[in-house]
Scaffold this motif. Sequence first.
Motif, PDB file in Angstrom:
ATOM      1  N   UNK A   1       0.854  -1.191   0.000  1.00  0.00           N
ATOM      2  CA  UNK A   1       0.000   0.000   0.000  1.00  0.00           C
ATOM      3  C   UNK A   1       0.886   1.235   0.000  1.00  0.00           C
ATOM      4  N   UNK A   2       0.663   2.088  -0.959  1.00  0.00           N
ATOM      5  CA  UNK A   2       1.465   3.294  -1.090  1.00  0.00           C
ATOM      6  C   UNK A   2       0.559   4.436  -1.528  1.00  0.00           C
ATOM      7  N   UNK A   3       1.132   5.584  -1.842  1.00  0.00           N
ATOM      8  CA  UNK A   3       0.345   6.694  -2.375  1.00  0.00           C
ATOM      9  C   UNK A   3      -0.123   6.337  -3.785  1.00  0.00           C
ATOM     10  N   UNK A   4      -1.250   6.888  -4.240  1.00  0.00           N
ATOM     11  CA  UNK A   4      -1.719   6.549  -5.587  1.00  0.00           C
ATOM     12  C   UNK A   4      -0.651   6.741  -6.656  1.00  0.00           C
ATOM     13  N   UNK A   5       0.056   7.861  -6.593  1.00  0.00           N
ATOM     14  CA  UNK A   5       1.011   8.210  -7.652  1.00  0.00           C
ATOM     15  C   UNK A   5       2.336   7.468  -7.538  1.00  0.00           C
TER      16      UNK A   5
ATOM     17  N   UNK B   1      -1.665  -1.406  -4.224  1.00  0.00           N
ATOM     18  CA  UNK B   1      -2.861  -0.580  -4.136  1.00  0.00           C
ATOM     19  C   UNK B   1      -2.535   0.703  -3.386  1.00  0.00           C
ATOM     20  N   UNK B   2      -3.549   1.523  -3.193  1.00  0.00           N
ATOM     21  CA  UNK B   2      -3.359   2.840  -2.587  1.00  0.00           C
ATOM     22  C   UNK B   2      -4.705   3.341  -2.087  1.00  0.00           C
ATOM     23  N   UNK B   3      -4.710   4.434  -1.337  1.00  0.00           N
ATOM     24  CA  UNK B   3      -5.995   5.066  -1.023  1.00  0.00           C
ATOM     25  C   UNK B   3      -6.750   5.390  -2.310  1.00  0.00           C
ATOM     26  N   UNK B   4      -8.063   5.309  -2.254  1.00  0.00           N
ATOM     27  CA  UNK B   4      -8.889   5.539  -3.443  1.00  0.00           C
ATOM     28  C   UNK B   4      -9.145   7.035  -3.600  1.00  0.00           C
ATOM     29  N   UNK B   5      -8.083   7.735  -3.944  1.00  0.00           N
ATOM     30  CA  UNK B   5      -8.104   9.194  -3.978  1.00  0.00           C
ATOM     31  C   UNK B   5      -8.018   9.682  -5.416  1.00  0.00           C
ATOM     32  N   UNK B   6      -8.779  10.710  -5.753  1.00  0.00           N
ATOM     33  CA  UNK B   6      -8.709  11.297  -7.086  1.00  0.00           C
ATOM     34  C   UNK B   6      -7.516  12.241  -7.183  1.00  0.00           C
TER      35      UNK B   6
END
Length: 230
Positions: free
Chosen positions: A137-141, A162-167
């Motif tokens: 689990x890491x940052x989205x980018x 995967x990552x937080x489900x952030x836009x």
Amino acid sequence: MSSGFSIRTVTSSKSANRNEHTIREAARLLWQFHCIYDPLKSSDLIVGLGSYDLRVADRCADLFHEGLADRIVFTGATGNWTKDLYSTSEAQAFSERAQVLGVPLAAIVTETTVTNIGENIRFAAQIAPSASRVIFVTKPQTQLRCQATVLKQWPDANGLVTAPLTSYEDQPTQVHDERALICEMVGDLERIRTYPVLGFQSEVLIPDGVARAFETLVDAGFTDHLPRGA
């Protein structure tokens, strides 16, 4: 669009001819390229990569409570972006956050000395060498770079990233604004391009459109996170 979501004026002389729309379109192309979100399955371990973004710890806690793994490893010392953010290491800050969210301390392992993605992954491999499937689990980018590093540094693990489900619009924070986000994505793309020859990561094919977006952002001055000498 979130309040306060703006691109700071860049200092490069080349930025005069770059408008905000062009920059954002290029940035979104990089964002889409970096964000992979593997389908998740029940795993032996969750590894949370430390950073300035506590939402990563939140995502780890959610996956733990969903029963996808019964142990979490948080890794990370203190970096340029977190030296003034946490009173302790990134790993410890993430551990404390997860405990607030109901993860028992007995289910958490922390490593507080590693300073880059490769070290994070090698440490996790050392403490769980027999793990057959691991959720990272890491940052989205940072997902694509994490995946490329796992393939090189822990090839025996079936690594799911995967990552937080952030836009894109919601990713900037008070301590890491949109300009910093773009610089981070530019720098990580350069690392994806150059690190395989150094043995740090597996090779990743970079589409022409992504390469052009990268050049657009470099020309516009978003170079703060480029590796030294790049």
